[in-house]
Every structure is written in structure tokens, then in C-alpha cells.
Motif scaffolding. Structure first.
Motif, PDB file in Angstrom:
ATOM      1  N   GLU A 238       5.020  22.793   8.903  1.00 13.03           N
ATOM      2  CA  GLU A 238       4.421  24.036   7.693  1.00 13.03           C
ATOM      3  C   GLU A 238       5.230  22.999   6.425  1.00 13.03           C
ATOM      4  O   GLU A 238       5.931  21.860   5.710  1.00 13.03           O
ATOM      5  CB  GLU A 238       5.478  25.398   7.434  1.00 13.03           C
ATOM      6  CG  GLU A 238       4.878  25.845   8.586  1.00 13.03           C
ATOM      7  CD  GLU A 238       3.205  26.890   8.482  1.00 13.03           C
ATOM      8  OE1 GLU A 238       2.710  26.397   7.569  1.00 13.03           O
ATOM      9  OE2 GLU A 238       2.947  27.697   9.990  1.00 13.03           O
ATOM     10  N   PRO A 239       3.592  23.371   5.757  1.00 13.80           N
ATOM     11  CA  PRO A 239       3.845  22.540   4.429  1.00 13.80           C
ATOM     12  C   PRO A 239       4.293  22.936   3.812  1.00 13.80           C
ATOM     13  O   PRO A 239       4.677  25.023   3.414  1.00 13.80           O
ATOM     14  CB  PRO A 239       2.277  22.354   3.919  1.00 13.80           C
ATOM     15  CG  PRO A 239       1.528  23.447   4.015  1.00 13.80           C
ATOM     16  CD  PRO A 239       2.235  22.855   5.545  1.00 13.80           C
ATOM     17  N   PRO A 240       5.341  22.442   2.139  1.00 14.07           N
ATOM     18  CA  PRO A 240       6.255  22.832   1.158  1.00 14.07           C
ATOM     19  C   PRO A 240       5.255  23.946   0.634  1.00 14.07           C
ATOM     20  O   PRO A 240       4.239  23.437  -0.057  1.00 14.07           O
ATOM     21  CB  PRO A 240       6.352  22.063   0.845  1.00 14.07           C
ATOM     22  CG  PRO A 240       6.560  20.937   1.655  1.00 14.07           C
ATOM     23  CD  PRO A 240       5.320  21.123   2.343  1.00 14.07           C
ATOM     24  N   SER A 241       5.403  25.278   0.721  1.00  8.41           N
ATOM     25  CA  SER A 241       4.965  25.951   0.239  1.00  8.41           C
ATOM     26  C   SER A 241       5.159  26.436  -1.802  1.00  8.41           C
ATOM     27  O   SER A 241       4.905  27.503  -2.893  1.00  8.41           O
ATOM     28  CB  SER A 241       4.736  27.623   0.114  1.00  8.41           C
ATOM     29  OG  SER A 241       5.723  27.927   1.174  1.00  8.41           O
ATOM     30  N   SER A 242       6.378  25.766  -2.230  1.00  4.34           N
ATOM     31  CA  SER A 242       7.068  25.998  -3.710  1.00  4.34           C
ATOM     32  C   SER A 242       8.243  25.095  -4.266  1.00  4.34           C
ATOM     33  O   SER A 242       7.868  23.949  -3.521  1.00  4.34           O
ATOM     34  CB  SER A 242       8.167  27.212  -3.425  1.00  4.34           C
ATOM     35  OG  SER A 242       9.824  26.736  -3.063  1.00  4.34           O
TER      36      SER A 242
ATOM     37  N   ARG B 158      -8.683  25.122  -4.701  1.00  4.49           N
ATOM     38  CA  ARG B 158      -8.749  25.998  -3.766  1.00  4.49           C
ATOM     39  C   ARG B 158     -10.112  26.823  -4.704  1.00  4.49           C
ATOM     40  O   ARG B 158     -11.019  27.473  -4.154  1.00  4.49           O
ATOM     41  CB  ARG B 158      -7.145  26.851  -3.786  1.00  4.49           C
ATOM     42  CG  ARG B 158      -6.105  26.207  -2.621  1.00  4.49           C
ATOM     43  CD  ARG B 158      -5.903  27.141  -2.348  1.00  4.49           C
ATOM     44  NE  ARG B 158      -4.648  26.553  -1.500  1.00  4.49           N
ATOM     45  CZ  ARG B 158      -3.181  25.690  -1.768  1.00  4.49           C
ATOM     46  NH1 ARG B 158      -2.455  26.593  -2.945  1.00  4.49           N
ATOM     47  NH2 ARG B 158      -2.071  25.348  -1.070  1.00  4.49           N
TER      48      ARG B 158
ATOM     49  N   GLU C 115      10.935  23.944  -2.553  1.00  2.00           N
ATOM     50  CA  GLU C 115      10.734  22.988  -1.459  1.00  2.00           C
ATOM     51  C   GLU C 115      10.467  21.027  -1.636  1.00  2.00           C
ATOM     52  O   GLU C 115      10.564  20.297  -1.004  1.00  2.00           O
ATOM     53  CB  GLU C 115      10.163  23.815  -0.127  1.00  2.00           C
ATOM     54  CG  GLU C 115      10.242  25.036   0.362  1.00  2.00           C
ATOM     55  CD  GLU C 115       9.654  25.884   1.191  1.00  2.00           C
ATOM     56  OE1 GLU C 115       8.382  25.651   0.882  1.00  2.00           O
ATOM     57  OE2 GLU C 115      10.120  26.640   1.616  1.00  2.00           O
TER      58      GLU C 115
ATOM     59  N   GLN D 108      -3.005  22.168  -6.958  1.00  2.00           N
ATOM     60  CA  GLN D 108      -3.539  22.451  -5.479  1.00  2.00           C
ATOM     61  C   GLN D 108      -4.569  24.209  -5.706  1.00  2.00           C
ATOM     62  O   GLN D 108      -5.773  24.086  -5.453  1.00  2.00           O
ATOM     63  CB  GLN D 108      -2.318  23.003  -4.614  1.00  2.00           C
ATOM     64  CG  GLN D 108      -1.724  21.632  -3.786  1.00  2.00           C
ATOM     65  CD  GLN D 108      -0.471  22.136  -2.917  1.00  2.00           C
ATOM     66  OE1 GLN D 108       0.158  23.121  -3.696  1.00  2.00           O
ATOM     67  NE2 GLN D 108      -0.461  21.937  -2.419  1.00  2.00           N
TER      68      GLN D 108
ATOM     69  N   GLY E   9      -1.871  17.494  -1.506  1.00  2.00           N
ATOM     70  CA  GLY E   9      -0.207  18.393  -0.335  1.00  2.00           C
ATOM     71  C   GLY E   9       1.171  17.003  -0.346  1.00  2.00           C
ATOM     72  O   GLY E   9       1.262  16.279  -1.317  1.00  2.00           O
TER      73      GLY E   9
ATOM     74  N   THR F 296       3.155  15.760   6.703  1.00  2.00           N
ATOM     75  CA  THR F 296       4.609  17.705   6.341  1.00  2.00           C
ATOM     76  C   THR F 296       5.647  16.612   7.247  1.00  2.00           C
ATOM     77  O   THR F 296       6.593  17.092   7.803  1.00  2.00           O
ATOM     78  CB  THR F 296       3.672  18.610   6.867  1.00  2.00           C
ATOM     79  OG1 THR F 296       2.962  17.928   8.456  1.00  2.00           O
ATOM     80  CG2 THR F 296       3.138  19.163   6.811  1.00  2.00           C
TER      81      THR F 296
ATOM     82  N   MET G 105       1.310  21.994  -7.448  1.00  2.00           N
ATOM     83  CA  MET G 105       0.973  23.133  -7.119  1.00  2.00           C
ATOM     84  C   MET G 105      -0.219  23.746  -8.982  1.00  2.00           C
ATOM     85  O   MET G 105      -0.823  24.620  -7.524  1.00  2.00           O
ATOM     86  CB  MET G 105       1.963  24.134  -7.669  1.00  2.00           C
ATOM     87  CG  MET G 105       3.564  23.607  -6.491  1.00  2.00           C
ATOM     88  SD  MET G 105       3.363  23.960  -5.359  1.00  2.00           S
ATOM     89  CE  MET G 105       3.164  25.928  -5.450  1.00  2.00           C
TER      90      MET G 105
END
Length: 340
Positions: free
Chosen positions: A247-251, A286, A254, A282, A294, A61, A279
Motif C-alpha cells: 500500500e502507498p503511504p497515506s499520511s 483527484r 508515513e 494528490q 505518489g 511503493t 498530499m
């Protein structure tokens, strides 16, 4: 709010040059860091209060990069140190080279008798005991960050050339940035050993012949401590720190922004395709309850594409899917079934 909209933030703490908010991406020798408004404010708060800045966040990050980029932007000397499971509390302050002292003692014992005075004390052209403990004490990162002049004097006492010092003469003119990386890797006794230093800007060196105390010198000092939260940190340590969470990129957008900042040779479609692939992997990780890749893995993949394909986007695209399996998919074989 972008970093370019925060003009003036650093002026109160760093004088008349708003050096951090004058750039959004710091290029050059320092790894690229995208400055966000809260990053700049956290750095300014650390400079203004004198408190250490504890930076939290998942791997990749930008925790380490933030410290390096701050040193670059401020024109400060960077004093980096990576903590590990073998780090002892004293190591951050100073290190005693017992092996070198033993080797010298053995060499002296093998020398001709005339090298020893009648009283039995070792002979020395300077009149000092060649086995004096202070001659084997090397300043640690905290010493270099707190007081480079004192650290250089001690380093020269051990025979180190000034050019080889962690902070060479004059390098601290723009201040110092002390980076203690991955503090959570160490035993809790390590962060606890920093309480007095971080709380009172001083620590002791109980070695005969050394300065008994090292005090924080004048000049700008930013202490950045990073953690991946692998181990909880003592409350007393946290009370002495400011805390910034990255915070890690979430989109996809980003991720693409981060990728474009690091790798200008990659076209936007390649960055987007790699981001979509990350994505998707990821989400699958999960669902399987396995390791979730990440930002660090995303940048590794882009680095591989640039290194292996240059600016040939056709080759980059052909390699992308094949390379992603080595970078993103880290669970044991068969964890997701036999399709991959």
C-alpha cells in the motif's frame, strides 16, 4: 508491529540467521527498503513453500526494492529481469541468438574451401559443428535462477567468460532471488508460459545439444514477480503464486518515514513540507480526474533537493515549491486552470 518486533520469523525458513528481521532499513548498495512485518512474513512464506511471491502495488511503493533488499539481507545472488511489451514467453527461459548464428554461417561461407571437409561438414578443432544450435542458446533469467550451475555451463558453451555470467561461480552460495519485474507489461502468453516452471520447478529446452530439461537445483530460491496491475493476470498463474500487496503511504507521517530512510541529508521540516505539498497535489489531481502523483514522485523530489542543494536546508526550502511543479503536477497545461 515493526520489523524489529518480528525476531524469529525467518528462522524456520532460512536456518539459524534471522537476517531479514535483524534490520529495519537495508542500507548500502541496495536501494533502501523499510521492512514491515507482512513483508518479512511474505518472504518467509515464499521460501518455505517454494511458491513465487507476486508483489502488487502502485509505482514507487517498493516492489522492486523488496526483491533487491531481500537478496541483500539473505546474502543471495540477485537475478533481475524487467519484462516489457516485446518480451516473448521463451525469453524468460532462454534466448536463441539467430543473428550470431547467421553471421557465423556467412563468415564460414566466405572462408577458403580448405576449411570445409570433403563431406561438406564445417571443420572444427573440437570436432563440433560450428553452427550447432546449442552454441547460440543463452540462458534466460528463469534458467539462472533455477539452476545457476547448468546455466553457467550453457553460457560457457556460447563462449561467455564465467565472470560475465548472471550468477558467477560461487555467487549462489547464499541462494538466489529471481526478480521478474513488471510482468503485467507482457502479453498474457508470458505469465502462462511460467505455469509448469512455477508449478513443477522444471521447464524444457527443446534445442539439440542443450540440456533437455532444466530442474530447480537445491538451495534457497525466492522468486519475486511484480505487477503494477496495468493488465489482469491469468487465474492459473495466480494460483501458483503467493500475493503481497504494498500500500502507498497515506499520511504525512508515513511519507516522512520513507523519505527519512532514503535521504538522511534532509531535515524533518523539509520532508514534512514536501509531504504536505504532495498530499495537496494528490487531492487536487483527484478532483480534476488527472494523474495522481505518489511515493515515486515524492522520492524524486527529495532526490532532486539533495542533488541540487546538498545539506543546505535554506536552498532546499527555496527550491522545494519550484521543483514540485515538475515532479508532482503532470497533467496537461491548463487542466487546473491558469493559476499554476
Amino acid at each position: 508491529m515493526t520489523a524489529t518486533q518480528t525476531t524469529g520469523l525467518l528462522q524456520r525458513a532460512a536456518g539459524d540467521r534471522d537476517v531479514l528481521s535483524s534490520v529495519r532499513v537495508v542500507p548500502g548498495e541496495t536501494p533502501t527498503h523499510i521492512w514491515e512485518a507482512n513483508h518479512i512474513l511474505a518472504v518467509e512464506m515464499g521460501l518455505a513453500t517454494g511458491r513465487a511471491l507476486l508483489v502488487r502495488g502502485a509505482p514507487g511503493t517498493g516492489k522492486t526494492q523488496l526483491a533487491k533488499a531481500a537478496a541483500h539481507a539473505l546474502g543471495a545472488a540477485l537475478v533481475p529481469y524487467t519484462v516489457d511489451a516485446h518480451t516473448e514467453p521463451r525469453d524468460l527461459k532462454y534466448h536463441v541468438d539467430h543473428v550470431a548464428r547467421l553471421a557465423r554461417a556467412q563468415a564460414m561461407a566466405a572462408m577458403a574451401p580448405q576449411s570445409v571437409s570433403r563431406e561438406g561438414a564445417p571443420a572444427s578443432s573440437s570436432g563440433r559443428d560450428p553452427l550447432e544450435p546449442s552454441q547460440f542458446v543463452h540462458p534466460g533469467p528463469l534458467w539462472w535462477g533455477f539452476n545457476p550451475v547448468s546455466a553457467r555451463e550453457q553460457a560457457q558453451n556460447t563462449g561467455l567468460d564465467p565472470k560475465g555470467c548472471a550468477v558467477p561461480p560461487g555467487a549462489e552460495a547464499g541462494g538466489r532471488v529471481l526478480l521478474l519485474d513488471e510482468i503485467d507489461k507482457a502479453d498474457p502468453t508470458v505469465p502462462n508460459s511460467l505455469l509448469d516452471a512455477l508449478g513443477y520447478d522444471v521447464f524444457d529446452v527443446p534445442i539439440p545439444g542443450c540440456p533437455p530439461r532444466v530442474e530447480r537445483a537445491e538451495g534457497r530460491l525466492l522468486v519475486v514477480i511484480t505487477t503494477n496491475e496495468e493488465r489482469s493476470l491469468p487465474d492459473a498463474f495466480l494460483r501458483r503464486c503467493l500475493v503481497l500487496e504494498l500500500e502507498p503511504p497515506s499520511s504525512v507521517d508515513e511519507l516522512v518515514e520513507r523519505g527519512a530512510a532514503h535521504f538522511a541529508a534532509l531535515a524533518l521540516p523539509i520532508l514534512e513540507e514536501a509531504a504536505h505539498q504532495l498530499m495537496a497535489d494528490q487531492a487536487e489531481a483527484r478532483r480534476q480526474g488527472s494523474y495522481v502523483p505518489g511515493l515515486a514522485e515524492y522520492l524524486d523530489l527529495l532526490r532532486a533537493l539533495v542533488s541540487m542543494c546538498g545539506e543546505d536546508d535554506t536552498r532546499q526550502r527555496a527550491l522545494l515549491e519550484q521543483a514540485a511543479r515538475f515532479v508532482f503536477r503532470k497533467e496537461r497545461r491548463g487542466a487546473r486552470g491558469a493559476t499554476r
